[in-house]
Design an enzyme around this catalytic site. Structure first.
Site, PDB file in Angstrom:
ATOM      1  CD  GLU A   1      -3.761  -1.382   2.174  1.00 37.57           C
ATOM      2  OE1 GLU A   1      -4.152  -0.762   1.159  1.00 37.57           O
ATOM      3  OE2 GLU A   1      -2.555  -1.541   2.420  1.00 37.57           O
TER       4      GLU A   1
ATOM      5  CG  HIS B   1     -20.058 -19.587 -17.845  1.00 39.82           C
ATOM      6  ND1 HIS B   1     -20.844 -20.494 -18.513  1.00 39.82           N
ATOM      7  CD2 HIS B   1     -20.593 -18.370 -18.111  1.00 39.82           C
ATOM      8  CE1 HIS B   1     -21.802 -19.854 -19.166  1.00 39.82           C
ATOM      9  NE2 HIS B   1     -21.671 -18.555 -18.930  1.00 39.82           N
TER      10      HIS B   1
ATOM     11  CE  LYS C   1       5.311  -2.556   3.335  1.00 42.82           C
ATOM     12  NZ  LYS C   1       5.015  -1.160   3.630  1.00 42.82           N
TER      13      LYS C   1
HETATM   14  O1  PA5 Z   1      -3.422   2.430   0.761  1.00 41.34           O
HETATM   15  C1  PA5 Z   1      -2.269   2.449   1.149  1.00 41.34           C
HETATM   16  O2  PA5 Z   1      -1.847   3.300   1.958  1.00 41.34           O
HETATM   17  C2  PA5 Z   1      -1.257   1.450   0.614  1.00 41.34           C
HETATM   18  O3  PA5 Z   1      -1.855   0.534  -0.223  1.00 41.34           O
HETATM   19  C3  PA5 Z   1      -0.140   2.178  -0.130  1.00 41.34           C
HETATM   20  O4  PA5 Z   1      -0.693   2.915  -1.172  1.00 41.34           O
HETATM   21  C4  PA5 Z   1       0.905   1.199  -0.676  1.00 41.34           C
HETATM   22  O5  PA5 Z   1       1.426   0.425   0.366  1.00 41.34           O
HETATM   23  C5  PA5 Z   1       2.041   1.954  -1.381  1.00 41.34           C
HETATM   24  O6  PA5 Z   1       2.643   2.843  -0.509  1.00 41.34           O
HETATM   25  P1  PA5 Z   1       3.589   4.004  -1.018  1.00 41.34           P
HETATM   26  O7  PA5 Z   1       2.791   4.932  -1.867  1.00 41.34           O
HETATM   27  O8  PA5 Z   1       4.105   4.639   0.208  1.00 41.34           O
HETATM   28  O9  PA5 Z   1       4.683   3.347  -1.840  1.00 41.34           O
END
Ligand code: PA5
Length: 449
Positions: A289, A310, A424
């Site tokens: 990410e 494996h 989303k």
């Molecule tokens: O690293 C990040 O920012 C994302 O993975 C968020 O943690 C994830 O989308 C969850 O978001 P939130 O804590 O606002 O529900």
């Protein structure tokens, strides 16, 4: 006490030493800029130094706050996704008994997770279990509006209300969210839930050492004090006073980017303890990410050995040579188990009789590293002496620092995730969420393609 160790010697001869040398100055600059806060996404640098700045005090507060919750829960349901889920799951899974669910009481409630999927079966089965057990819910969402945990929390809240009544159900909820904004913060204030804040300047995937990770980890009966101590140690080791060459986070970031620039586009994190499966998941999220944007970034994959030798082992040994491997190994196990000798050696194992299983595992690890190296896979190796809270704290901070420096070397903002919005928007349009109606017709038509 020993610290985590990094060995990058086995990236040669796949890339020449001069390639490392030529990236030194650039990496020193990135590290220096990170220390100065001169980086894309600088509004999200609150994780840097958080353990020593606030971690110890926060750990005390968490321990005090959760005590009444721990006392009344057989099960704690932690509800969150992405960075609001994976860090806690990683630490809890890594340090829990491998058969915790079969073992029964150990004084601490059992921690389970929800809100990281939209599976009707998963949540129905969870509710079925909760009907028979006393439970509390920890809901974690920094934005307070993420759909998956919001749906799960609504269902769990209803379950609590029906089971315990309005007042007691509110006393069984801890909400961890933005200090003052978002739907979850508003609801928490109206309903008077116990709350903790996710610091504004800490992004989800960098938040495991804040209340986001500390609350669930403490509820699982693990030592958050030791976790913070380990992270504080790595703060020192990766701090301004350490020479660049002795800074393992900077050296790891440099090595993986030198490999990336030499065409090694995939990094495989190989863990060798079965409980570390979720460590691979957390690591994939942290790097994937943070770096995968602007059509760039190393693709992070994870395997767990020896099981995956494996399966994926074949590809790693002989498939396309566009990958490198980072081994994460633990030097000593917690327990001791010897392989017994048998008078009639019908399974042919007497050659290792009397040896510890960990000795065999070490030989499997070393044998695999050499085989992969000989097969053309550059290797990085990270070692910790023991698997415990202290060393997980070290590992977490080590990778967070590495990820920031590495993202800077890749040339992206390591702290945002604009690409996550695409799915989303489509989902909201398909669900006719208010505000998305205009896109609904077009996107529904595309489903017929
Ligand atoms: O690293 C990040 O920012 C994302 O993975 C968020 O943690 C994830 O989308 C969850 O978001 P939130 O804590 O606002 O529900």
């Amino acid at each position: 006490m020993e610290d985590l160790k990094l060995n990058i010697n086995r990236i040669h001869p796949f890339i020449p030493r001069t390639a490392i040398e030529s990236m030194m100055d650039e990496t020193v600059r990135c590290l220096d800029d990170l220390h100065k806060g001169n980086v894309k996404g600088s509004e999200f640098l609150g994780w840097r130094g958080f353990p020593s700045r606030e971690g110890r005090e926060l750990a005390d507060l968490v321990e005090q706050t959760i005590e009444p919750f721990r006392e009344k829960a057989d099960i704690v349901v932690v509800t969150g996704i992405g960075g609001s889920y994976l860090g806690a799951r990683t630490v809890i899974d890594s340090l829990s008994h491998s058969f915790a669910s079969l073992k029964g009481e150990n004084g601490a409630p059992q921690v389970v997770f929800a809100g990281h999927n939209i599976s009707e079966d998963y949540l129905s089965e969870l509710i079925e279990i909760l009907n028979e057990k006393s439970c509390v819910v920890v809901v974690i969402s920094k934005s307070g509006t993420t759909t998956e945990p919001a749906i799960a929390f609504r269902i769990l809240r209803n379950h609590l209300k029906m089971k315990y009544g309005a007042l007691e159900s509110r006393r069984r909820i801890i909400a961890i969210t933005d200090p003052s904004e978002g739907a979850l913060r508003r609801m928490a204030e109206e309903e008077e839930f116990s709350t903790f804040s996710v610091p504004r300047d800490v992004g989800g995937r960098f938040s495991v050492l804040t209340a986001v990770g500390l609350v669930p980890i403490a509820l699982a009966g693990l030592s958050i004090e030791k976790l913070i101590e380990g992270a504080c140690r790595l703060e020192e080791v990766t701090g301004r006073d350490t020479a660049f060459i002795d800074n393992p986070s900077a050296m790891y970031a440099l090595a993986r980017n030198a490999l990336y620039r030499a065409g090694k586009k995939i990094e495989i994190l190989a863990t060798t303890h079965p409980g570390m499966f979720y460590f691979g998941e957390w690591w994939k999220q942290l790097f994937g990410e943070s770096e995968g944007k602007d059509n760039r970034g190393i693709f992070p994959a994870a395997v767990n050995y020896t099981a995956d030798l494996h399966s994926m082992g074949q590809y790693i040994q002989e498939g396309e040579r566009h990958l490198f491997e980072t081994f994460l190994t633990i030097n000593s196990p917690d327990r001791r188990l010897l392989i017994p000798r048998e008078e009639i050696d019908s399974d042919g194992l007497n050659y290792i009789a009397g040896k510890r299983m960990s000795h065999v595992q070490k030989m499997a690890e070393s044998g695999t590293m050499l085989a992969h190296y000989d097969g053309g896979v550059p290797l990085l190796h990270i070692e910790i002496p023991l698997l415990n809270e202290y060393y997980l704290g070290q590992l977490i901070y080590f990778f967070e620092m590495s990820c920031a420096v590495s993202g800077m070397l890749v040339g992206v903002n390591p702290f945002d995730q604009p690409g996550v919005e695409a799915y989303k928007n489509n989902m909201f349009a398909l669900l006719n969420k208010p505000g998305f109606e205009s896109r609904s017709g077009k996107i529904s038509a595309r489903l017929k393609d």
